[in-house]
Design an enzyme around this catalytic site. Structure first.
Site, short mmCIF file in Angstrom:
data_model
loop_
_atom_site.label_atom_id
_atom_site.label_comp_id
_atom_site.label_asym_id
_atom_site.label_seq_id
_atom_site.Cartn_x
_atom_site.Cartn_y
_atom_site.Cartn_z
N GLY A 1 -28.25 70.23 -25.43
CA GLY A 1 -28.42 71.37 -24.34
C GLY A 1 -27.75 72.38 -24.33
N GLY B 1 -27.24 64.87 -27.32
CA GLY B 1 -27.63 65.95 -26.22
C GLY B 1 -27.30 67.28 -26.75
CE LYS C 1 -21.73 68.00 -9.56
NZ LYS C 1 -20.96 68.49 -10.87
CB VAL D 1 -22.22 71.77 -23.44
CG1 VAL D 1 -20.75 71.41 -23.92
CG2 VAL D 1 -22.08 72.18 -21.88
P1 NAI Z 1 -28.21 70.46 -20.21
O1 NAI Z 1 -29.17 69.86 -19.23
O2 NAI Z 1 -28.39 71.90 -20.75
O3 NAI Z 1 -28.29 69.61 -21.77
C1 NAI Z 1 -28.40 68.07 -21.69
C2 NAI Z 1 -29.10 68.09 -22.80
O4 NAI Z 1 -29.27 66.47 -22.91
C3 NAI Z 1 -30.50 68.03 -22.68
O5 NAI Z 1 -30.86 68.78 -23.82
C4 NAI Z 1 -31.34 67.04 -22.71
O6 NAI Z 1 -32.58 67.07 -23.13
C5 NAI Z 1 -30.42 65.91 -23.26
N1 NAI Z 1 -30.55 64.62 -22.89
C6 NAI Z 1 -30.85 64.03 -21.78
N2 NAI Z 1 -30.84 62.84 -21.79
C7 NAI Z 1 -30.59 62.47 -23.15
C8 NAI Z 1 -30.40 61.19 -23.79
N3 NAI Z 1 -30.59 59.80 -23.18
N4 NAI Z 1 -30.28 61.47 -24.98
C9 NAI Z 1 -30.16 62.30 -25.63
N5 NAI Z 1 -30.37 63.66 -25.19
C10 NAI Z 1 -30.33 63.64 -23.84
O7 NAI Z 1 -26.89 70.09 -19.65
P2 NAI Z 1 -25.51 70.96 -20.30
O8 NAI Z 1 -25.03 72.01 -19.34
O9 NAI Z 1 -25.36 71.23 -21.65
O10 NAI Z 1 -24.45 69.83 -19.81
C11 NAI Z 1 -24.12 68.71 -20.65
C12 NAI Z 1 -23.48 67.58 -20.12
O11 NAI Z 1 -22.19 68.20 -19.93
C13 NAI Z 1 -23.90 67.16 -18.51
O12 NAI Z 1 -23.22 65.78 -18.46
C14 NAI Z 1 -22.92 68.11 -17.65
O13 NAI Z 1 -22.80 67.67 -16.33
C15 NAI Z 1 -21.86 68.22 -18.65
N6 NAI Z 1 -20.81 69.51 -18.27
C16 NAI Z 1 -21.36 70.63 -18.43
C17 NAI Z 1 -20.72 71.94 -18.26
C18 NAI Z 1 -21.17 73.00 -18.63
O14 NAI Z 1 -20.52 74.17 -18.82
N7 NAI Z 1 -22.52 73.20 -18.62
C19 NAI Z 1 -19.34 71.74 -17.68
C20 NAI Z 1 -18.66 70.31 -17.54
C21 NAI Z 1 -19.63 69.21 -17.90
#
Ligand code: NAI
Length: 373
Positions: free
Chosen positions: A183, A181, A81, A185
């Site tokens: 985002g 969340g 990382k 995913v």
């Molecule tokens: P992202 O940044 O697109 O989405 C995260 C979402 O969570 C955002 O919409 C943000 O506003 C929201 N958020 C942040 N804090 C919050 C809270 N306290 N309460 C409610 N919502 C909150 O990230 P992504 O790519 O969707 O990843 C989500 C999680 O999954 C992360 O922890 C990431 O490390 C993990 N992950 C993602 C992968 C991927 O393919 N993108 C693969 C494996 C793990």
């Protein structure tokens, strides 16, 4: 407070590299947890940390989770990382800073292969890749691109396995699933769950994201401060890590936890507490492995169908973890941890050095990754 090298020893890290480039203002840490199964792979995170130590500890924890994730996904790669100390993660990264990261990655000669993570954009990765070919997940020919749709598909496989374990029926129809969340995913996951006729509720710190899903998918919006306490069949953390501690588990009213966020548990004791309270936990690094499985396909010539077929195997892996947990009388979080460590110990072969073959190169040294750069 333990010294960093004590933590590294405790967690089994091989190497941590500190990078300072005054000309561009870059301050970063690259943690290589293990290369026993092959070169380490993991995202680059741009984040504001309360202290430098917090950044290093985050890099240590995230890289270890990447090793365990790859190990249980059956991949011949380790975990790494990169964490960039970045005061405003929403501000664009300067080109000199990105090029300096690229040079630092290049100096590791393939021991660390970078991918996109929280705070990074496809453009950032493209600029970094001008200085090094050890970058994966790029858009364009040969690249596997944004992994989040495959990650969400993997979470659905895991979720079906979880409800099957609870009730002997893997259908998600009419199950109440609360997603924290919305985002990359989370949004894909909500769409997939709605297609399966689950009863979905969503919360996000960005209300416009929730509103978009309420409008397009007809899901329910839930309050941010009570999202973890919503009564539901499955709670799906898809925001940031550190969601569950021994104390916070007490407030949960779900039957199971299965989501995409990395490092959902503050520690293994939180996993014990979930089991103690009868809440079934799908270990995060197994449920969210779709993304890394998708990325790994790039190393053998990207094929989405094959990536999806391997992602479906998450079902088998989760079943194996629940079985191991039952046999050993331990929580699923500990069972996953044990099984991952076991594969690394039994199948790993020491440290990987630049020029060594990697599992996916049929005995050739690893120089074929994206040979166009
Ligand atoms: P992202 O940044 O697109 O989405 C995260 C979402 O969570 C955002 O919409 C943000 O506003 C929201 N958020 C942040 N804090 C919050 C809270 N306290 N309460 C409610 N919502 C909150 O990230 P992504 O790519 O969707 O990843 C989500 C999680 O999954 C992360 O922890 C990431 O490390 C993990 N992950 C993602 C992968 C991927 O393919 N993108 C693969 C494996 C793990």
């Amino acid at each position: 407070m333990n010294a960093i090298t004590d933590l590294m020893t405790e967690m089994g890290h091989e190497q941590v590299v500190f990078i300072a480039d005054p000309a561009s203002g870059l301050r970063a840490v690259i943690a290589v947890h293990s290369t026993a199964l092959g070169p380490s792979v993991g995202g680059i995170r741009f984040w504001r940390y309360p202290s430098e130590r917090d950044a290093v500890v985050d890099a240590l924890r995230l890289s270890q989770a990447m090793s365990f994730k790859a190990a249980l996904a059956g991949l011949d790669q380790g975990g790494g990382k990169a964490v960039v100390l970045y005061d405003d993660p929403t501000a664009p990264r300067s080109e000199p800073l990105l090029l300096a990261i690229g040079r630092a990655i290049d100096e590791l000669g393939g021991r660390y292969i970078a991918a996109e993570d929280v705070g990074a954009t496809p453009r950032d990765m493209e600029v970094i890749s001008r200085e090094t070919r050890w970058v994966s997940g790029l858009e364009g020919p040969g690249g596997s691109g944004d992994p989040s749709s495959v990650t969400a598909i993997g979470v659905v496989h895991a979720m079906r396995t979880v409800v099957e374990e609870l009730d002997g029926d893997s259908r998600l129809q009419d199950r109440r699933v609360v997603v924290q969340g919305a985002g990359h995913v989370g949004t894909h996951l909500v769409e997939l769950l709605v297609a399966e006729q689950a009863n979905v509720a969503v919360a996000d710190i960005r209300p416009e994201r929730v509103e978009a899903l309420v409008q397009s998918q007809g899901v329910e919006a839930v309050a941010l401060d009570s999202v973890l306490e919503e009564p539901c069949d499955v709670l799906a953390p898809c925001a940031l890590g550190g969601v569950f501690s021994v104390e916070s588990v007490e407030r949960l009213r779900c039957r199971a936890v299965c989501g995409a966020a990395n490092n959902q548990l503050v520690d293994l004791a939180a996993g014990d507490e979930l089991a103690e309270r009868g809440i079934l936990y799908a270990p995060d690094f197994v449920a969210n492995a779709g993304g890394i499985i998708n990325l790994a396909e790039e190393f053998v010539g990207y094929d989405r169908e094959r990536a999806l077929a391997r992602t479906a195997e998450i079902t088998k892996t989760i079943r194996g973890i629940f079985e191991h947990a039952r046999e050993r009388g331990i929580a699923p979080a500990r069972a996953a941890d044990e099984l991952a460590r076991r594969r690394i110990a039994e199948e790993g072969s020491g440290r990987w050095h630049p020029g060594d073959p990697a599992g996916w190169t049929n005995g050739e040294p690893l120089r074929t990754l994206r040979p166009d750069r």
